[in-house]
Write a protein that holds these residues in place. Structure first.
Motif, PDB file in Angstrom:
ATOM      1  N   MET A 339       0.826  -1.205   0.000  1.00 49.14           N
ATOM      2  CA  MET A 339       0.000   0.000   0.000  1.00 49.14           C
ATOM      3  C   MET A 339       0.860   1.255   0.000  1.00 49.14           C
ATOM      4  O   MET A 339       0.568   2.231  -0.694  1.00 49.14           O
ATOM      5  N   MET A 340       1.922   1.220   0.788  1.00 50.41           N
ATOM      6  CA  MET A 340       2.770   2.404   0.933  1.00 50.41           C
ATOM      7  C   MET A 340       3.700   2.579  -0.260  1.00 50.41           C
ATOM      8  O   MET A 340       3.962   3.698  -0.687  1.00 50.41           O
ATOM      9  N   ILE A 341       4.203   1.472  -0.803  1.00 50.36           N
ATOM     10  CA  ILE A 341       5.172   1.579  -1.905  1.00 50.36           C
ATOM     11  C   ILE A 341       4.507   2.064  -3.185  1.00 50.36           C
ATOM     12  O   ILE A 341       4.940   3.027  -3.810  1.00 50.36           O
ATOM     13  N   GLY A 342       3.439   1.394  -3.599  1.00 50.73           N
ATOM     14  CA  GLY A 342       2.729   1.815  -4.797  1.00 50.73           C
ATOM     15  C   GLY A 342       3.425   1.404  -6.084  1.00 50.73           C
ATOM     16  O   GLY A 342       4.340   0.578  -6.091  1.00 50.73           O
ATOM     17  N   ALA A 343       2.996   2.013  -7.174  1.00 48.78           N
ATOM     18  CA  ALA A 343       3.465   1.640  -8.511  1.00 48.78           C
ATOM     19  C   ALA A 343       4.647   2.493  -8.948  1.00 48.78           C
ATOM     20  O   ALA A 343       5.300   3.148  -8.130  1.00 48.78           O
ATOM     21  N   CYS A 344       4.920   2.489 -10.243  1.00 44.82           N
ATOM     22  CA  CYS A 344       6.037   3.259 -10.801  1.00 44.82           C
ATOM     23  C   CYS A 344       5.668   4.732 -10.948  1.00 44.82           C
ATOM     24  O   CYS A 344       4.499   5.084 -11.128  1.00 44.82           O
ATOM     25  N   LYS A 353       5.724   5.423  -4.668  1.00 40.01           N
ATOM     26  CA  LYS A 353       6.311   5.191  -5.988  1.00 40.01           C
ATOM     27  C   LYS A 353       7.640   4.428  -5.874  1.00 40.01           C
ATOM     28  O   LYS A 353       8.504   4.737  -5.059  1.00 40.01           O
ATOM     29  N   CYS A 354       7.774   3.430  -6.730  1.00 35.25           N
ATOM     30  CA  CYS A 354       8.990   2.615  -6.775  1.00 35.25           C
ATOM     31  C   CYS A 354      10.215   3.455  -7.139  1.00 35.25           C
ATOM     32  O   CYS A 354      11.329   3.183  -6.686  1.00 35.25           O
ATOM     33  N   GLY A 355      10.010   4.484  -7.962  1.00 36.00           N
ATOM     34  CA  GLY A 355      11.119   5.352  -8.343  1.00 36.00           C
ATOM     35  C   GLY A 355      11.719   6.066  -7.153  1.00 36.00           C
ATOM     36  O   GLY A 355      12.946   6.161  -7.016  1.00 36.00           O
ATOM     37  N   ARG A 356      10.862   6.580  -6.295  1.00 31.27           N
ATOM     38  CA  ARG A 356      11.354   7.247  -5.081  1.00 31.27           C
ATOM     39  C   ARG A 356      12.037   6.250  -4.153  1.00 31.27           C
ATOM     40  O   ARG A 356      13.074   6.555  -3.559  1.00 31.27           O
ATOM     41  N   LEU A 357      11.424   5.073  -3.997  1.00 29.25           N
ATOM     42  CA  LEU A 357      12.006   4.060  -3.121  1.00 29.25           C
ATOM     43  C   LEU A 357      13.394   3.662  -3.598  1.00 29.25           C
ATOM     44  O   LEU A 357      14.328   3.538  -2.784  1.00 29.25           O
ATOM     45  N   LEU A 358      13.557   3.490  -4.905  1.00 32.55           N
ATOM     46  CA  LEU A 358      14.851   3.108  -5.462  1.00 32.55           C
ATOM     47  C   LEU A 358      15.912   4.170  -5.166  1.00 32.55           C
ATOM     48  O   LEU A 358      17.024   3.846  -4.709  1.00 32.55           O
TER      49      LEU A 358
END
Length: 485
Positions: A339-344, A353-358
Motif C-alpha cells: 500500500m505504501m510503496i505503490g506503482a512506478c 512510488k517505486c522510483g522514489r524508493l529506489l
C-alpha cells in the motif's frame, strides 16, 4: 499571483468536465432514468455557468505563469472539478448527503476507489458510468488531457511544464518530446490505446459492453470502483486474470511503452525502477501464495487470488476477488507494505512510488559508504545517469512530509473511536489512493462509518496523495496568496 490566468485555465478544465458528463447523461436517457438525466443536465448548466464566469473574469490575463501559479492552479482545479463533479450524485438524491457525494467524487478523480456506498448496484447506470469514468479522467490527469488537446504556441511550453510537473506522479517528469504539449499527447495516446485493448480483452470474456468499459476505466486509472457489490469476485477467472495483467501494465511508467515503440528494448530492460517494481510483484505473489495456499482448493487458485490482490494493491487499483482481510497476518503485512510503496512513477498508480524508493535506497547506501569513508565523493546514478542532488533533496523532504501527513491524519480521524488498524489503513488507503484497507474498511466494507469531519480529512488526503502533496499543501500557505513574487 496571476489570478486571471489561473481563472481562465480553471474555466477550461470545468468546460472539459461538463463535456465529459454528456455520455453519462445519454445513458440515463437511454435507460429512462429521468431523475438522473435531469441531475446531469442541471449539473452541466451549473458547471458551464461557473466556467463562463471564470473565463470572462480572466479574458484579459497576462501570460506570466510561474511555479507558484502552476502548483496552485493544479490544486484548485482538482478541488473545483470535485466540488462540481459530485453534483449529479447529490442533485439526483442517489447520494443524498453532500459530504458523501464529494467523498465519492474525490475518490473517483484521485483514482482512490474508497466508497461510502453500501449498495453500489442500487445506482443508476448513468451514475455508475460517471463514477467509473472519473477514474479514467483522473488516472492520467485532467490537466494533462487539456494540455494534450489545447493548441500550443512558442510561449506556452513553460506554462505547460509547470502544470505537467505539478500533476504528474513521481520525483520528476520526463519529457518524451521537445514540447510538453507533445509529451502530454503521447501519454494520452498510449493511455487510450491500452484502455481500448483492455476493453477488447474483457469483451472476449463474455461480459457486456457497459461492464467492460466501466471495468476498463477502473483498471486503466488504477482506481478500483466496481459496478458490482462484490467488486470483481463475481466475474470469471478469465476476466479476473485480464484485470490482473492490465493492472500491472498500467502500473508501469508510460515512458517505458514509448521507448518500446522506439524499439529501445535494452533501455527498458535495464530500467532500475521497472526491475524493482516487477521484483516486488513476483516476491509478494510468491510469499502470499505460500502463506495462503491452505485456505484454497489448490495452489493454482491460491496463486490466482494472490496475483490479483498483489496487482490490485501495488498499483493502488483496489479491486478485490476475495476478502483478504481474512488472510494470515503475514500476508496482510505484505499488503500494508505494498500500500505504501505503490506503482512506478509516471504511471496511473499511486503510493510512494517505486522510483522514489529506489533513489531513497541508493541514498541510504551512499550515506553508509560516506560514514565509512568521509572523504569519498559518490554520485547517485539511475539507469546510468547521474541524479541531480535537488531530486535527492526533494525526495528526502517528500518522505518527511509523507509521514507527517499520514500520522497527523491518523490522529485526527482517531476521534471517531474506531480501531487502530481501521484508522491507520483508512489513511494509508486514501493518501496512497488505493481503495480498501483492513478491518472495518476492508474489501467487503466501506467508508460510510466515518464522521463528516473524518471524511473531510480523508478527502484532503486523497487529493494530496494524488497530486504528490505540494499542490494541495501550498494552498494553505500565506505566501502563495500574496501579490509579491
Amino acid at each position: 499571483m496571476n489570478y486571471k490566468v489561473m481563472g481562465r485555465f480553471i474555466s477550461k478544465i470545468l468546460a472539459v468536465e461538463a463535456v465529459f458528463m454528456i455520455p453519462a447523461m445519454l445513458i440515463s436517457v437511454f435507460d429512462k432514468e429521468y431523475k438522473a438525466f435531469i441531475s446531469f443536465v442541471l449539473s452541466i448548466l451549473i458547471i458551464m455557468a461557473v466556467s463562463a464566469l471564470l473565463f470572462v473574469l480572466g479574458r484579459k490575463a497576462k501570460q506570466r505563469f510561474f511555479v507558484k501559479e502552476g502548483l496552485a492552479c493544479v490544486g484548485l482545479s482538482w478541488i473545483a472539478i470535485s466540488l462540481l463533479g459530485c453534483l449529479p450524485f447529490y442533485i439526483s438524491g442517489e447520494i443524498p448527503h453532500f459530504i458523501d457525494a464529494l467523498f465519492e467524487m474525490v475518490s473517483g478523480f484521485t483514482t482512490t476507489g474508497s466508497s461510502i456506498l453500501p449498495e453500489v448496484e442500487a445506482m443508476s447506470r448513468g451514475m455508475l458510468y460517471w463514477r467509473s469514468f472519473s477514474h479514467w479522467l483522473g488516472g492520467m490527469g485532467v490537466l494533462v488531457f487539456l494540455l494534450a488537446v489545447t493548441p500550443a504556441n512558442g510561449r506556452s511550453n513553460r506554462f505547460t511544464l509547470h502544470l505537467l510537473r505539478a500533476e504528474s506522479p513521481g520525483p520528476n517528469v520526463e519529457k518524451l518530446a521537445p514540447r510538453m504539449r507533445d509529451t502530454a499527447m503521447i501519454l494520452y495516446m498510449l493511455y487510450m490505446a491500452l484502455t481500448v485493448m483492455n476493453v477488447i480483452f474483457l469483451l472476449l470474456g463474455g461480459i457486456s459492453l457497459f461492464d467492460s468499459v466501466c471495468t476498463a476505466f477502473g483498471t486503466a486509472g488504477t482506481g478500483g470502483f466496481g459496478i458490482k457489490n462484490d467488486s470483481m469476485a463475481g466475474y470469471s477467472p478469465y476476466i479476473q486474470n485480464v484485470c490482473t495483467i492490465f493492472m500491472l501494465l498500467f502500473g508501469v511508467n508510460f515512458s517505458c511503452y514509448y521507448l518500446l515503440l522506439l524499439r529501445r528494448f535494452k533501455t527498458v530492460l535495464k530500467d532500475g525502477e521497472l526491475r524493482l517494481y516487477l521484483g516486488l510483484v513476483v516476491a509478494s505473489i510468491t510469499a502470499i501464495t505460500i502463506n495462503i495456499y491452505h485456505m484454497f482448493g489448490s495452489i493454482g487458485e491460491a496463486l490466482h487470488h494472490a496475483a490479483f490482490t498483489v496487482a490490485s494493491i501495488i498499483t493502488t487499483t483496489g479491486f478485490a476477488t476475495v476478502d483478504f482481510d481474512k488472510w494470515p497476518e503475514f500476508s496482510k503485512s505484505i499488503i500494508v507494505v505494498l500500500m505504501m510503496i505503490g506503482a512506478c512513477a509516471g504511471s496511473t498508480g499511486g503510493g510512494f512510488k517505486c522510483g522514489r524508493l529506489l533513489l531513497l535506497l541508493k541514498s541510504i547506501r551512499r550515506g553508509i559508504r560516506k560514514t565509512l569513508n568521509p572523504n569519498k565523493v559518490e554520485v547517485i546514478r539511475n539507469n546510468g545517469n547521474a541524479v541531480n542532488e535537488k531530486v535527492i533533496s526533494g525526495i528526502n523532504i517528500y518522505v518527511a512530509t509523507y509521514f507527517i501527513i499520514i500520522f497527523g491524519s491518523f490522529l485526527l480521524i482517531a476521534v471517531d473511536g474506531f480501531s487502530i488498524i481501521t484508522n491507520f489503513t483508512a489513511v494509508l488507503s486514501c493518501f496512497n489512493n488505493i481503495g480498501p484497507g483492513l478491518d472495518q474498511v476492508g474489501p467487503t466494507c466501506n467508508f460510510g462509518l466515518f464522521s463528516d469531519f473524518s471524511k473531510i480529512i480523508l478527502i484532503i488526503d486523497m487529493l494530496a496523495g494524488r497530486l504528490e502533496i505540494y499542490p494541495i499543501l501550498i494552498l494553505f500557505s500565506r505566501d502563495v496568496w500574496s501579490f509579491k513574487r
